[in-house]
Design a protein around this motif. Structure first.
Motif, PDB file in Angstrom:
ATOM      1  N   TRP A  65       1.141  -0.907   0.341  1.00 17.57           N
ATOM      2  CA  TRP A  65      -0.066   0.181   0.210  1.00 17.57           C
ATOM      3  C   TRP A  65       0.938   1.262   0.195  1.00 17.57           C
ATOM      4  CZ3 TRP A  65       0.337  -2.802   4.751  1.00 17.57           C
ATOM      5  CH2 TRP A  65       1.004  -1.949   5.190  1.00 17.57           C
ATOM      6  N   ARG A  66       0.138   2.224  -0.272  1.00 12.07           N
ATOM      7  CA  ARG A  66       0.875   3.811  -0.762  1.00 12.07           C
ATOM      8  C   ARG A  66      -0.153   5.172  -0.755  1.00 12.07           C
ATOM      9  NH1 ARG A  66       3.937   4.816  -5.144  1.00 12.07           N
ATOM     10  NH2 ARG A  66       3.659   6.963  -5.190  1.00 12.07           N
ATOM     11  N   VAL A 122      -5.764  10.003  -0.559  1.00 14.84           N
ATOM     12  CA  VAL A 122      -5.859   9.159  -1.150  1.00 14.84           C
ATOM     13  C   VAL A 122      -4.917   7.620  -1.802  1.00 14.84           C
ATOM     14  CG1 VAL A 122      -7.038   7.180  -3.584  1.00 14.84           C
ATOM     15  CG2 VAL A 122      -7.420  10.035  -2.862  1.00 14.84           C
ATOM     16  N   GLY A 123      -5.825   6.643  -0.700  1.00 15.83           N
ATOM     17  CA  GLY A 123      -4.326   5.153  -0.019  1.00 15.83           C
ATOM     18  C   GLY A 123      -4.926   3.959  -1.438  1.00 15.83           C
ATOM     19  N   LEU A 147      -2.437  -0.981   7.866  1.00 11.87           N
ATOM     20  CA  LEU A 147      -2.587  -1.002   6.754  1.00 11.87           C
ATOM     21  C   LEU A 147      -3.918  -0.154   7.110  1.00 11.87           C
ATOM     22  CD1 LEU A 147      -3.845  -0.136   3.644  1.00 11.87           C
ATOM     23  CD2 LEU A 147      -5.131  -2.327   3.428  1.00 11.87           C
ATOM     24  N   PHE A 148      -5.033  -0.503   8.177  1.00  7.89           N
ATOM     25  CA  PHE A 148      -6.160   0.144   8.222  1.00  7.89           C
ATOM     26  C   PHE A 148      -6.364   1.275   9.199  1.00  7.89           C
ATOM     27  CE2 PHE A 148      -8.742  -2.461   5.579  1.00  7.89           C
ATOM     28  CZ  PHE A 148      -9.255  -1.636   5.543  1.00  7.89           C
ATOM     29  N   GLY A 200       4.594  10.910  -7.576  1.00  8.31           N
ATOM     30  CA  GLY A 200       5.332   9.472  -8.228  1.00  8.31           C
ATOM     31  C   GLY A 200       4.316   8.870  -9.116  1.00  8.31           C
ATOM     32  N   GLU A 201       5.459   7.738  -9.262  1.00 13.77           N
ATOM     33  CA  GLU A 201       5.002   6.480 -10.145  1.00 13.77           C
ATOM     34  C   GLU A 201       4.037   5.564 -10.313  1.00 13.77           C
ATOM     35  OE1 GLU A 201       8.933   4.110  -9.904  1.00 13.77           O
ATOM     36  OE2 GLU A 201      10.145   5.646 -10.903  1.00 13.77           O
ATOM     37  N   THR A 202       3.372   5.167 -10.576  1.00 12.33           N
ATOM     38  CA  THR A 202       2.525   4.131 -10.562  1.00 12.33           C
ATOM     39  C   THR A 202       2.795   3.430 -10.059  1.00 12.33           C
ATOM     40  OG1 THR A 202       1.656   4.562 -12.717  1.00 12.33           O
ATOM     41  CG2 THR A 202       0.820   2.593 -12.271  1.00 12.33           C
ATOM     42  N   PRO A 203       1.847   2.419  -9.282  1.00 13.63           N
ATOM     43  CA  PRO A 203       1.869   1.585  -7.901  1.00 13.63           C
ATOM     44  C   PRO A 203       2.732   0.452  -8.916  1.00 13.63           C
ATOM     45  CG  PRO A 203      -0.036   2.738  -7.403  1.00 13.63           C
ATOM     46  CD  PRO A 203       0.171   3.527  -8.398  1.00 13.63           C
TER      47      PRO A 203
END
Length: 750
Positions: free
Chosen positions: A542-543, A549-550, A565-566, A746-749
């Protein structure tokens, strides 16, 4: 041993009597063709295989029984030879209740005794009360008459009566029996094989598919006799449906039984009939009771005008009260179930013809009984048996045999259907190991989208177009596979064909010709290995994408990381769940965080149940959404989907949809859900297929439809070659339209 020999003698005598009566007559039914006889034999074999209780605990080689019967059934020149071949196969069960019916067992038009059909009760020898069980018995007058009787005969003979008379007799028996008892009667219930879906043969499954025995609790009857115990006698004939209450009374020494004509314990259990053609019908036992049928007297079947010898015998025995012994312990008669997986005959890559037919019979019956999506097939499965009989029968080598299995499997139209274990299938890519990279069809071209193991495929990179395979157009190899690869939707079929075109045996290599975005072409050689496919993906699960927006990659996220994560994402305004691939079982951990509206269920599941019920059935249950004491996530959620979203990934989508109405963005998912089970076939072939029918929580169909995106978007070739993710970008635009300021930082995940 004596009982076994006696049983075989009775069976043999019955067969001799049948064959003697099977001589050709002017109106005799025509003997079916050899192909039709095999078709009917397959259905009979399957009824026994999956419903006869003996196969669930006795060491019976039912495969061998079929192998022996096949040449005789085909070679039969007349009805008698056909009947003998089938009967010999059934005798493997050592069960008199499972056999070919004799001609004299068919209901005839001979009228019953007029006195028995008109009068509810009558007196014989002044003090013996004969009760006609085919007529309702008013309780009050019967109770009074019982006080004057010295013996009671209950007439349960059904020959010449309406076929529904047996059920009426059962009801009447239930009303009359308490008035005859001076002690409590505990009647055991029958047991039957119970299949909850199809138990997998060689794999573990989360579906809980199981084979067991289902035992009825029986009943307890309280005594209401107006006086002392009376001698009780039951009159039965070869058309009687023998009630468990009657057998229990006999076993406990409370009654005697007189039969008119042949009667075995098949009359006391559930059975089904299988039409064999040529005027032949086989009956198959579906349940067992554990209380034997043992008559005190067996008399010949009465002629139309002859004396009622059975009644006379009953009157004689009425003067000789029964001195029975206590019954055996029930568990000693009915051993527990014993699971035994099917033999795969892996040492037969090209099975002999009887074993190829065994493969056909086994495969057809398993799908017929257990496949939950049979109603969604494009072609009639019943007809498949006829269609593929010559294909299996005439296969001239191992390749033709294996390909016949593969082609028949495509009728399932199921994205879970996968074959393993046969070298001829691996050679063609129908089975085997996938390439160490992923490709998708975009704009009609095979495009590399991910590389699982760069060392196993040096020179392969995302965005390349695959043009050739081993020097020939890749489309040729894909077209050659169309008859042998199946899927639930057209889009997923193209995806599977592409994956299978690049597949092969473990450790094998292949060369593909690729073209990059600049138009440069090169040849790349890659190695197939399960180790490459099992390498953990790199990068974070995740990021944050920016502006609250996550992004969560569900193909990377592990259940142990969900709470973290949450916690990290609790202040975000929206989450993008990327489900373009296969998850790691995180749906159960995530659902409680999304379920702010406290939805109770996440999906509906239906499963085929195979037991003694004649029409079979489906078990339907609602999958509860997991509950946990967590703080619900209050932001919006979207899920990215495409044809790679399959099975557990689709199940994840159902959970999220039910929990908070997550929005789906992309293209339809694979439309293949339901825990997987598998069968094995001669030649060492293992065939996987969906074992459950999984639906949206409101009952809508998922199989062959998939999760439908509310926002449709398909990536372009150019975007992939530029390293862009058009589906993710469209998801962010959707969130903006809903008031969430979203952008990629940034870059696409991926």
């Amino acid at each position: 041993m004596l009982r076994t020999l006696l049983t075989r003698f009775i069976l043999a005598a019955g067969l001799i009597a049948w064959t003697a009566s099977a001589a050709p007559t002017p109106n005799a039914p025509e003997l079916p063709s050899p192909e039709e006889r095999l078709n009917r034999l397959a259905r009979l074999w399957g009824q026994v295989k999956y419903r006869h209780p003996s196969l669930a605990y006795k060491p019976i080689d039912w495969d061998a029984a079929l192998i022996t019967a096949l040449p005789r059934v085909e070679a039969a020149k007349d009805r008698a030879a056909y009947a003998a071949a089938v009967q010999d196969m059934l005798e493997t069960l050592n069960d008199p209740a499972t056999r070919i019916l004799r001609p004299d067992e068919r209901q005839d038009s001979a009228p019953a005794d007029p006195a028995r059909t008109r009068e509810p009760r009558r007196w014989e020898a002044k003090d013996v009360l004969v009760i006609n069980m085919g007529v309702r018995q008013p309780t009050a007058p019967l109770r009074e008459e019982l006080t004057r009787a010295k013996a009671v005969i209950l007439d349960l003979r059904a020959r010449g009566l309406d076929p529904r008379a047996s059920e009426a007799m059962r009801q009447t028996l239930g009303e009359v029996l308490p008035l005859l008892l001076t002690q409590e009667l505990q009647v055991p219930g029958p047991r039957a094989v119970y299949h909850s879906g199809y138990r997998p043969q060689t794999i573990s499954s989360s579906g809980g598919f199981a084979t067991s025995f289902l035992t009825s609790t029986g009943e307890r009857i309280s005594p209401q006799a107006p006086g002392k115990a009376l001698p009780l006698l039951f009159l039965l004939d070869d058309q009687s449906s023998v009630d468990a209450r009657v057998l229990t009374m006999k076993a406990q020494g409370l009654a005697q039984i007189i039969t008119e004509g042949r009667l075995d314990d098949g009359s006391s259990v559930e059975r089904t009939r299988v039409d064999l053609g040529a005027g032949l019908t086989a009956v198959v036992r579906l349940s067992e009771l554990g209380v034997p049928l043992r008559a005190d007297a067996v008399l010949p079947k009465r002629s139309r005008s002859g004396k009622d010898e059975a009644l006379l015998k009953a009157l004689e025995l009425a003067r000789k009260p029964a001195r029975g012994k206590a019954p055996k312990v029930r568990e000693a008669d009915l051993p527990p179930g014993r699971w035994q997986a099917d033999e795969a005959y892996a040492n037969m890559p090209y099975p002999d013809r009887p074993y190829r037919l065994l493969a056909l019979f086994r495969m057809w019956n398993i799908i017929e009984f257990f496949y939950p999506y049979k109603h969604l097939m494009d072609q009639d499965w019943d007809q498949a048996l006829t269609t593929f009989l010559p294909r299996f029968s005439k296969a001239k080598d191992a390749a033709e045999y294996a390909l016949a299995v593969a082609e028949m499997s495509t009728l399932l139209k199921d994205g879970h259907t996968t074959l393993h274990g046969h070298p001829e299938l691996e050679k063609r890519g129908i089975a085997g190991v996938l390439a160490p990279f992923e490709a998708m069809e975009l704009e009609g071209k095979a495009v590399v989208t991910r590389v699982w193991d760069e060392a196993a495929a040096p020179g392969i990179a995302p965005g390349q177009v695959i043009e050739t395979y081993e020097g020939k157009p890749l489309a040729e190899r894909m077209n050659a596979l169309k008859s042998y690869v199946t899927a639930s939707t057209p889009a997923h079929l193209r995806h599977r064909l592409l994956a299978r075109a690049l597949s092969g045996a473990e450790g094998s290599q292949a060369t593909v010709g690729v073209r990059d975005a600049a138009g440069a072409r090169k040849q790349v050689r890659f190695t197939r290995s399960m180790r490459s496919l099992q390498k953990p993906p790199t990068g974070d699960a995740w990021r944050l994408l920016g502006n609250g927006v996550g992004y969560v990659d569900l193909t990377r996220l592990q259940p142990a990381d969900v709470a973290t994560l949450f916690e990290k994402m609790k202040s975000t305004k929206a989450l993008v769940f990327d489900m373009r691939g296969y998850p790691h079982g995180t749906a159960w951990a995530i659902a409680p965080y999304l379920n702010a509206r406290k939805a109770p269920y996440g999906a509906v599941i239906e499963r085929n149940i195979v037991s003694s019920e004649e029409l079979g059935g489906r078990y339907k249950y609602y999958q509860p959404l997991p509950q946990a004491n967590v703080t619900p996530y209050k932001g919006r959620t979207v899920m990215l989907i495409d044809e790679r979203t399959i099975s557990q990934a689709e199940y994840t989508g159902l959970f999220f949809e039910a929990a908070n109405n997550t929005t789906f963005i992309g293209t339809p998912s694979a439309g293949a859900d339901g825990d997987v089970t598998n069968m094995v076939l001669p030649g060492g072939i293992a065939l996987l297929f969906s074992g459950d029918d999984v639906r949206h929580v409101d009952g809508r169909q998922l199989q062959r439809v998939g999760l439908k995106p509310q926002v449709f978007v398909r990536p372009s070739l150019a975007s992939v070659q530029k390293g862009q993710d058009e589906v993710l970008e469209r998801a962010l635009k959707y969130l903006v339209s809903k008031g969430v300021s979203a952008k990629v930082s940034g870059e696409t995940p991926r």
